[in-house]
Design an enzyme around this catalytic site. Structure first.
Site, mmCIF file in Angstrom:
data_model
loop_
_atom_site.group_PDB
_atom_site.id
_atom_site.type_symbol
_atom_site.label_atom_id
_atom_site.label_comp_id
_atom_site.label_asym_id
_atom_site.label_seq_id
_atom_site.Cartn_x
_atom_site.Cartn_y
_atom_site.Cartn_z
ATOM 1 N N LYS A 139 2.664 0.703 -4.925
ATOM 2 C CA LYS A 139 2.640 0.271 -6.339
ATOM 3 C C LYS A 139 2.984 0.764 -7.467
ATOM 4 C CE LYS A 139 -2.312 -2.926 -6.489
ATOM 5 N NZ LYS A 139 -1.485 -4.235 -5.945
ATOM 6 N N PHE A 187 -10.057 -3.485 0.182
ATOM 7 C CA PHE A 187 -9.199 -3.529 0.592
ATOM 8 C C PHE A 187 -7.451 -2.968 0.789
ATOM 9 C CE2 PHE A 187 -4.524 -5.702 -0.537
ATOM 10 C CZ PHE A 187 -4.974 -7.160 0.088
ATOM 11 N N ASP A 206 -6.363 5.545 0.425
ATOM 12 C CA ASP A 206 -5.920 4.426 -0.209
ATOM 13 C C ASP A 206 -5.621 5.167 -1.190
ATOM 14 O OD1 ASP A 206 -4.530 2.279 -0.928
ATOM 15 O OD2 ASP A 206 -5.248 0.573 0.780
HETATM 16 N N1 PLP Z 1 -4.072 -0.800 -0.771
HETATM 17 C C1 PLP Z 1 -5.071 -1.575 -2.135
HETATM 18 C C2 PLP Z 1 -6.502 -0.742 -2.590
HETATM 19 C C3 PLP Z 1 -4.292 -2.537 -2.995
HETATM 20 O O1 PLP Z 1 -5.107 -2.786 -3.815
HETATM 21 C C4 PLP Z 1 -3.589 -3.409 -1.952
HETATM 22 C C5 PLP Z 1 -2.287 -4.295 -2.718
HETATM 23 O O2 PLP Z 1 -3.543 -4.964 -3.662
HETATM 24 C C6 PLP Z 1 -2.966 -2.642 -0.738
HETATM 25 C C7 PLP Z 1 -3.402 -1.512 0.082
HETATM 26 C C8 PLP Z 1 -1.107 -3.344 -0.032
HETATM 27 O O3 PLP Z 1 -0.085 -2.982 -1.180
HETATM 28 P P1 PLP Z 1 0.478 -4.380 -1.215
HETATM 29 O O4 PLP Z 1 0.849 -5.321 -1.744
HETATM 30 O O5 PLP Z 1 2.130 -3.068 -1.520
HETATM 31 O O6 PLP Z 1 1.104 -4.158 0.689
#
Ligand code: PLP
Length: 406
Positions: free
Chosen positions: A262, A138, A223
């Site tokens: 986060k 994700f 990520d």
């Molecule tokens: N990348 C990862 C691994 C995530 O778990 C998330 C959201 O849960 C995101 C990106 C997207 O982050 P945001 O919700 O702050 O846009």
């Protein structure tokens, strides 16, 4: 004064229904406890999808925010402000040498990373522009990042996908090698797949990724939106990719670009794209930006979070509590028939159940504990790093009773 029922009705009238909201109105929080409008107390084992890394209303973060609120709100990124620089210096001190771009969310950090990898790829012939990511991943919900996300449900209804993204099976290096071609600009992976169900990548796979990217001139993006900022008991998830016997943190598998969200904002909107200086240098004026990115109030809080984690030894605390939590759940014989596996690192744990539970989250809430369910049967725990041992043990005991009663 409105009753809880009235507030819920008002919410349904004015808020779009894109979240599966529970019929509870949260009113206040302190540390790892939150209270709803009826005064019911909950132990928060999911800390706002992991973002409230120091819990609710931590006094040092309140002081950092209010101290800045009285000084300067926002001036735009045509100026320098000290809170941005200080936070970037904290990143420098805890990660590989790099430079930071600030935005508000994980999604935006990933967009910036993919764009930067394409800029770098422009220097090659043929031009490199494609991004490979993993199944079960994700990366966010923009048009580009749903194309990068390895979950068909996230893409459904938004086709056709933005071109230039493809996914391969996580952990299958052969599949990845065959998917790479001369136009591959980036490989983007989560050190521990979060939304997919807490699946850590192995050291061997991470090493293979690094070697492949070096050999083929591909930008390796980690990520770290879930895993960055202390969540896993190290500052960043990649710092777990270290060979046995290695003596310095520099010996771990390091990405070219790391994205954060986060936890680094502690609950305020902070996203970071952090890149190796030579790659970061390609992002010249006009190529990317964000009006409110690096807002001084958010940056003051982000800087303070790093200082509190450091000063209070919370990385070690997270590792200790995480290991204790895993051991407690594994040792519970009454759960042997219900649990397939428990995995994760630090205070980022996934408990995989043998069958899809009904209303697990609701039942845990009724017992006074906030948890999350992902991929249908994986319970996720991501409490604040400063949760006390006592609260953690109590929260786990309640959760284990809830699982038993499923
Ligand atoms: N990348 C990862 C691994 C995530 O778990 C998330 C959201 O849960 C995101 C990106 C997207 O982050 P945001 O919700 O702050 O846009």
């Amino acid at each position: 004064m409105f009753t809880t029922q009235q507030i819920l009705e008002r919410g349904k009238n004015v808020l779009i229904g894109n979240y599966g909201r529970l019929p509870i109105v949260m009113a206040r929080g302190e540390g790892s406890s939150v209270w709803d409008t009826d005064g019911r107390k909950y132990i928060d084992l999911f800390a706002g999808f992991g973002a409230a890394i120091l819990g609710h209303c931590h006094p040092s973060l309140v002081a950092a925010a209010t101290g800045q609120i009285d000084k300067l709100w926002h001036v735009g990124n045509t100026f320098y402000t000290e809170p941005q620089i200080e936070f970037a210096e904290r990143l420098n001190a805890s990660a590989f040498p790099g430079k930071a771009f600030f935005c508000h969310s994980g999604l935006e950090a990933n967009e910036a990373a993919v764009k930067l990898a394409r800029l770098r790829g422009q220097q090659s012939t043929p031009r490199k522009w494609k991004t490979i990511s993993l199944n079960r991943s994700f990366h966010g919900r923009s048009m580009a990042l749903i194309a990068a996300t390895g979950n068909p449900a996230t893409k459904a209804g938004f086709e056709p996908m933005v071109p230039g993204f493809l996914q391969v099976e996580a952990g299958d290096f052969g599949a990845l090698e065959s998917a790479v071609d001369a136009e591959t600009a980036a490989i983007m992976v989560e050190p521990i797949q979060g939304e997919g169900g807490i699946y850590p990548l192995t050291l061997e796979y991470a090493q293979q990724l690094r070697q492949l990217c070096d050999a083929r001139g591909i930008t390796l993006i980690f990520d770290e939106v879930w895993t960055g900022g202390g969540r896993t008991g190290k500052w960043f998830g990649y710092q777990h990719f270290v060979s046995p016997g290695a003596t310095s943190t520099g010996d771990c598998v390091t990405p070219d670009i790391m994205t954060l969200g986060k936890a680094v904002g502690g609950g305020l909107p902070v996203g970071v794209m952090y890149a190796r200086p030579d790659i970061a240098a390609l992002l010249v004026p006009g190529k990317h930006g964000c009006t409110l990115g690096g807002n001084p109030i958010c940056m003051s809080v982000a800087r303070e979070i790093f200082d509190v984690i450091q000063a209070q030894g919370l990385l070690e605390h997270a590792r200790k509590l995480g290991e204790m939590g895993m051991a407690t759940i594994k040792a519970n014989r009454r759960l042997t028939d219900r649990i397939v596996e428990i995995r994760g690192k630090g205070l980022f744990l996934g408990i995989e159940l043998k069958s899809d539970p009904t209303e697990l989250v609701e039942k845990a809430l009724a017992n006074g504990v906030i948890v999350n369910l992902t991929a249908k049967r994986i319970i996720r725990l991501a409490p604040a790093l400063n949760i006390s041992e006592e609260t953690w043990k109590h929260g786990l005991a309640v959760l284990m009773n809830t699982i038993e009663q499923l």
